[in-house]
Scaffold this motif. Structure first.
Motif, PDB file in Angstrom:
ATOM      1  N   ALA A 258      13.479 -49.376  83.821  1.00 40.69           N
ATOM      2  CA  ALA A 258      13.778 -50.318  82.641  1.00 40.69           C
ATOM      3  C   ALA A 258      13.001 -49.808  81.694  1.00 40.69           C
ATOM      4  N   PRO A 259      11.674 -49.394  81.787  1.00 43.98           N
ATOM      5  CA  PRO A 259      10.813 -49.050  80.582  1.00 43.98           C
ATOM      6  C   PRO A 259      11.338 -47.789  80.081  1.00 43.98           C
ATOM      7  N   ALA A 260      11.796 -46.818  80.958  1.00 41.64           N
ATOM      8  CA  ALA A 260      12.388 -45.672  80.569  1.00 41.64           C
ATOM      9  C   ALA A 260      13.612 -46.001  79.620  1.00 41.64           C
ATOM     10  N   ALA A 261      14.414 -46.789  79.954  1.00 39.95           N
ATOM     11  CA  ALA A 261      15.716 -47.143  79.252  1.00 39.95           C
ATOM     12  C   ALA A 261      15.266 -47.735  77.710  1.00 39.95           C
ATOM     13  N   GLY A 262      14.393 -48.655  78.028  1.00 41.16           N
ATOM     14  CA  GLY A 262      13.974 -49.287  76.743  1.00 41.16           C
ATOM     15  C   GLY A 262      13.446 -48.238  75.764  1.00 41.16           C
ATOM     16  N   CYS A 263      12.528 -47.299  76.211  1.00 44.73           N
ATOM     17  CA  CYS A 263      11.837 -46.241  75.088  1.00 44.73           C
ATOM     18  C   CYS A 263      13.115 -45.328  74.913  1.00 44.73           C
ATOM     19  N   ALA A 264      14.010 -45.062  75.627  1.00 45.33           N
ATOM     20  CA  ALA A 264      15.020 -44.246  75.207  1.00 45.33           C
ATOM     21  C   ALA A 264      15.836 -44.635  74.011  1.00 45.33           C
ATOM     22  N   HIS A 265      16.091 -45.990  74.144  1.00 42.59           N
ATOM     23  CA  HIS A 265      16.953 -46.691  73.273  1.00 42.59           C
ATOM     24  C   HIS A 265      16.107 -46.842  71.914  1.00 42.59           C
ATOM     25  N   LEU A 266      14.767 -47.252  72.021  1.00 35.38           N
ATOM     26  CA  LEU A 266      14.014 -47.211  70.841  1.00 35.38           C
ATOM     27  C   LEU A 266      13.950 -45.694  70.061  1.00 35.38           C
ATOM     28  N   PHE A 267      13.921 -44.903  70.778  1.00 34.37           N
ATOM     29  CA  PHE A 267      13.744 -43.448  70.102  1.00 34.37           C
ATOM     30  C   PHE A 267      15.298 -42.898  69.646  1.00 34.37           C
ATOM     31  N   ALA A 268      16.436 -43.248  70.220  1.00 37.76           N
ATOM     32  CA  ALA A 268      17.626 -43.183  69.573  1.00 37.76           C
ATOM     33  C   ALA A 268      17.846 -44.148  68.406  1.00 37.76           C
ATOM     34  N   ALA A 269      17.671 -45.195  68.404  1.00 35.14           N
ATOM     35  CA  ALA A 269      17.928 -46.143  67.350  1.00 35.14           C
ATOM     36  C   ALA A 269      16.990 -45.685  65.985  1.00 35.14           C
ATOM     37  N   GLY A 270      15.666 -45.619  66.412  1.00 36.35           N
ATOM     38  CA  GLY A 270      14.850 -44.918  65.344  1.00 36.35           C
ATOM     39  C   GLY A 270      15.159 -43.829  64.791  1.00 36.35           C
ATOM     40  N   ALA A 271      15.849 -42.827  65.532  1.00 36.37           N
ATOM     41  CA  ALA A 271      16.376 -41.554  64.905  1.00 36.37           C
ATOM     42  C   ALA A 271      17.204 -41.584  64.010  1.00 36.37           C
ATOM     43  N   ARG A 272      18.406 -42.454  64.596  1.00 41.14           N
ATOM     44  CA  ARG A 272      19.505 -42.761  63.661  1.00 41.14           C
ATOM     45  C   ARG A 272      19.272 -43.634  62.273  1.00 41.14           C
ATOM     46  N   GLY A 273      18.116 -44.369  62.563  1.00 39.08           N
ATOM     47  CA  GLY A 273      17.646 -44.992  61.192  1.00 39.08           C
ATOM     48  C   GLY A 273      16.862 -43.950  60.297  1.00 39.08           C
ATOM     49  N   ALA A 287       9.629 -37.135  60.402  1.00 41.83           N
ATOM     50  CA  ALA A 287       9.822 -38.385  60.845  1.00 41.83           C
ATOM     51  C   ALA A 287      10.073 -38.848  62.023  1.00 41.83           C
ATOM     52  N   VAL A 288      11.021 -37.923  62.983  1.00 37.38           N
ATOM     53  CA  VAL A 288      11.295 -38.213  64.297  1.00 37.38           C
ATOM     54  C   VAL A 288      10.480 -37.851  65.267  1.00 37.38           C
ATOM     55  N   ARG A 289       9.360 -36.673  64.900  1.00 32.72           N
ATOM     56  CA  ARG A 289       8.461 -36.533  65.895  1.00 32.72           C
ATOM     57  C   ARG A 289       7.648 -37.550  66.314  1.00 32.72           C
ATOM     58  N   PRO A 290       7.086 -38.331  65.487  1.00 32.25           N
ATOM     59  CA  PRO A 290       6.128 -39.371  65.885  1.00 32.25           C
ATOM     60  C   PRO A 290       6.925 -40.428  66.717  1.00 32.25           C
ATOM     61  N   LEU A 291       8.036 -40.602  66.574  1.00 31.63           N
ATOM     62  CA  LEU A 291       8.880 -41.431  67.255  1.00 31.63           C
ATOM     63  C   LEU A 291       9.135 -41.122  68.867  1.00 31.63           C
ATOM     64  N   LEU A 292       9.295 -39.665  68.741  1.00 29.33           N
ATOM     65  CA  LEU A 292       9.489 -39.245  70.300  1.00 29.33           C
ATOM     66  C   LEU A 292       8.153 -39.126  70.823  1.00 29.33           C
ATOM     67  N   LEU A 293       7.320 -38.901  70.215  1.00 31.22           N
ATOM     68  CA  LEU A 293       5.838 -38.953  71.092  1.00 31.22           C
ATOM     69  C   LEU A 293       5.429 -40.489  71.264  1.00 31.22           C
ATOM     70  N   GLY A 294       5.783 -41.281  70.405  1.00 33.57           N
ATOM     71  CA  GLY A 294       5.501 -42.943  70.574  1.00 33.57           C
ATOM     72  C   GLY A 294       6.116 -43.036  71.692  1.00 33.57           C
ATOM     73  N   ALA A 295       7.560 -42.934  71.878  1.00 28.38           N
ATOM     74  CA  ALA A 295       8.252 -43.474  73.118  1.00 28.38           C
ATOM     75  C   ALA A 295       7.736 -42.665  74.338  1.00 28.38           C
ATOM     76  N   PHE A 296       7.131 -41.588  74.511  1.00 22.07           N
ATOM     77  CA  PHE A 296       6.852 -40.781  75.519  1.00 22.07           C
ATOM     78  C   PHE A 296       5.614 -41.505  75.981  1.00 22.07           C
ATOM     79  N   VAL A 297       4.612 -41.804  75.066  1.00 17.31           N
ATOM     80  CA  VAL A 297       3.311 -42.342  75.350  1.00 17.31           C
ATOM     81  C   VAL A 297       3.721 -43.710  75.819  1.00 17.31           C
ATOM     82  N   LEU A 298       4.581 -44.684  75.228  1.00 17.60           N
ATOM     83  CA  LEU A 298       4.762 -45.896  75.584  1.00 17.60           C
ATOM     84  C   LEU A 298       5.283 -46.076  76.960  1.00 17.60           C
ATOM     85  N   TYR A 299       6.229 -44.944  77.535  1.00 21.33           N
ATOM     86  CA  TYR A 299       6.635 -44.955  78.825  1.00 21.33           C
ATOM     87  C   TYR A 299       5.385 -44.752  79.521  1.00 21.33           C
TER      88      TYR A 299
END
Length: 423
Positions: A258-273, A287-299
């Motif tokens: 569940a946290p993995a799915a949430g982090c993947a959704h946040l990353f995809a939505a942030g990248a589209r934004g 701009a996307v690289r911090p989103l990826l690293l942030g989602a990874f660290v959050l998971y």
């Protein structure tokens, strides 16, 4: 005198008439000869005029292409432009075909995004015509997000129920409970992976994923007993049996879906934004690289907490090194596969599973006469780091490789060019 004068006058008139007839005959003959001799010359003149017309037409075409440099690019990528739902899809597709901001400058645009906007505007679409309110389709009811949340929580819930069943049963009922739990968990995980932000069309890594999770459950115990001369029996689902079973890391991984799915959704939505706000490929990647690293660290933080919690509840070692390395490897592999980069995850997961299999195989092969040297690398690693050193090294190196690869691939606009997806 008059007679002579009249006769002379008649001769003069007759001479003038003959001269007129001769001149007329000569003019006709010269005109006819000119017609006969001038036909090749006329053909040459016509060919020259046609050649000049062709040169002028090609020159005008060159001038038109020079005046409109986007027209040729638009012709080459017309299918992409017609299928695109917005200019962002065109920008991502152009980048996938090797068009960069420097290339866009040759088309008189500052970046790929500006070029994509012009290409999108210049392609006619039937759907651009506004439909009347009577002809407009009635939007159907939106599917509730509760279903996606339930699917994300289902693997963890079933795994927890399986652990409880294994703890409360003995003998044959425990074996039956284990088989039912494995089947139910596999079905639940398959259903969860068919929908949501971690869904992907390819299933090339399922075999190696099952092996890695199975090693997390049974591998450390088998490695430990193999070094001491065992195992003396099959696993019985307990942590102190002849073949110890480590349940805590597997339960934490199931709960972390569940946290993995949430982090993947946040990353995809942030990248589209970021696609809508970035004005260049370099800006988008930065701009996307911090989103990826942030989602990874959050998971990773969520997984660390789950590993500690499950270890404390079950009274087992938390297995933080091997659990975190395996979770990082599986998350990064899945993110790359979801965004269209399945080759590298397949290779890395195969290499990690192969390394674990070779480590176990060398321990049993070292029991053969004259083959004791085969066990030296594994024994040295276990002596330095314990049994957890083998999966930590195999999965950790693989996770680091995929993280570097993801920072290059998942920060490109083409990785986020997919259209509507069921979430």
């Amino acid at each position: 005198m008059n007679g002579l004068g009249g006769e002379g006058t008649g001769r003069e008139e007759t001479g003038r008439e003959g001269n007129r007839r001769g001149s007329t005959h000569r003019e006709g003959a010269s005109r006819e000869g000119a017609g006969r001799e001038g036909s090749p010359r006329a053909v040459g003149v016509a060919v020259g005029e046609a050649r000049d017309a062709g040169k002028s037409a090609s020159a005008s075409a060159v001038r038109r292409s020079a005046a409109d440099p986007v027209k040729g690019l638009l012709h080459r990528h017309r299918d992409l432009c017609e299928r695109a739902v917005d200019p962002l899809e065109i920008a991502a597709g152009l980048e996938a075909h090797g068009v960069t901001d420097r290339t866009a400058a040759r088309f008189r645009h500052r970046d790929v995004f500006s070029l994509a906007e012009e290409m999108y505007a210049r392609v006619p679409r039937d759907r651009d015509t506004p439909a009347s309110s009577e002809d407009a389709p009635t939007p159907g009811p939106r599917r509730p997000r509760t279903a996606g949340v339930v699917l994300a929580l289902l693997p963890g819930a079933l795994c927890a129920a399986a652990v409880i069943g294994l703890r409360l049963t003995e003998g044959r009922p425990r074996l039956i409970a284990a088989v039912v739990a494995v089947l139910a968990l596999a079905l639940a995980l398959g259903a969860a992976l068919r929908r949501g932000p971690l869904s992907a069309a390819t299933r090339t890594t399922s075999t190696w994923t099952c092996w890695l999770v199975g090693y997390a459950l049974l591998g450390d115990g088998l490695l430990r007993t193999a070094l001491s001369g065992g195992p003396d029996g099959l696993p019985d689902g307990s942590a102190d049996g002849p073949w110890p079973v480590t349940v805590a890391p597997v339960l934490a991984l199931a709960l972390s879906y569940a946290p993995a799915a949430g982090c993947a959704h946040l990353f995809a939505a942030g990248a589209r934004g970021k696609l809508t706000s970035s004005r260049g490929l370099a800006d988008f990647s930065a701009a996307v690289r911090p989103l990826l690293l942030g989602a990874f660290v959050l998971y990773m933080g969520a997984l660390a907490g789950l590993l500690a919690a499950t270890g404390a509840v079950l009274g087992e070692p938390a297995g933080l090194p091997q659990g975190l390395s395996l979770g990082a490897l599986l998350l990064l592999a899945r993110l790359l596969i979801v965004h269209g980069h399945a080759h590298a995850p397949t290779l890395v997961l195969t290499a990690a599973a192969g390394a674990e299999a070779v480590a176990l195989a060398t321990l049993f092969a070292g029991r053969l006469p004259g083959c004791g040297f085969l066990t030296a690398p594994v024994e040295a690693l276990v002596t330095a780091c314990g049994p957890a050193g083998v999966p930590t090294a195999a999965c950790g190196i693989g996770a680091l490789t995929l993280l570097i690869h993801a920072c290059r691939r998942l920060t490109r606009a083409s990785a986020h060019a997919s259209t509507e997806r069921t979430r």
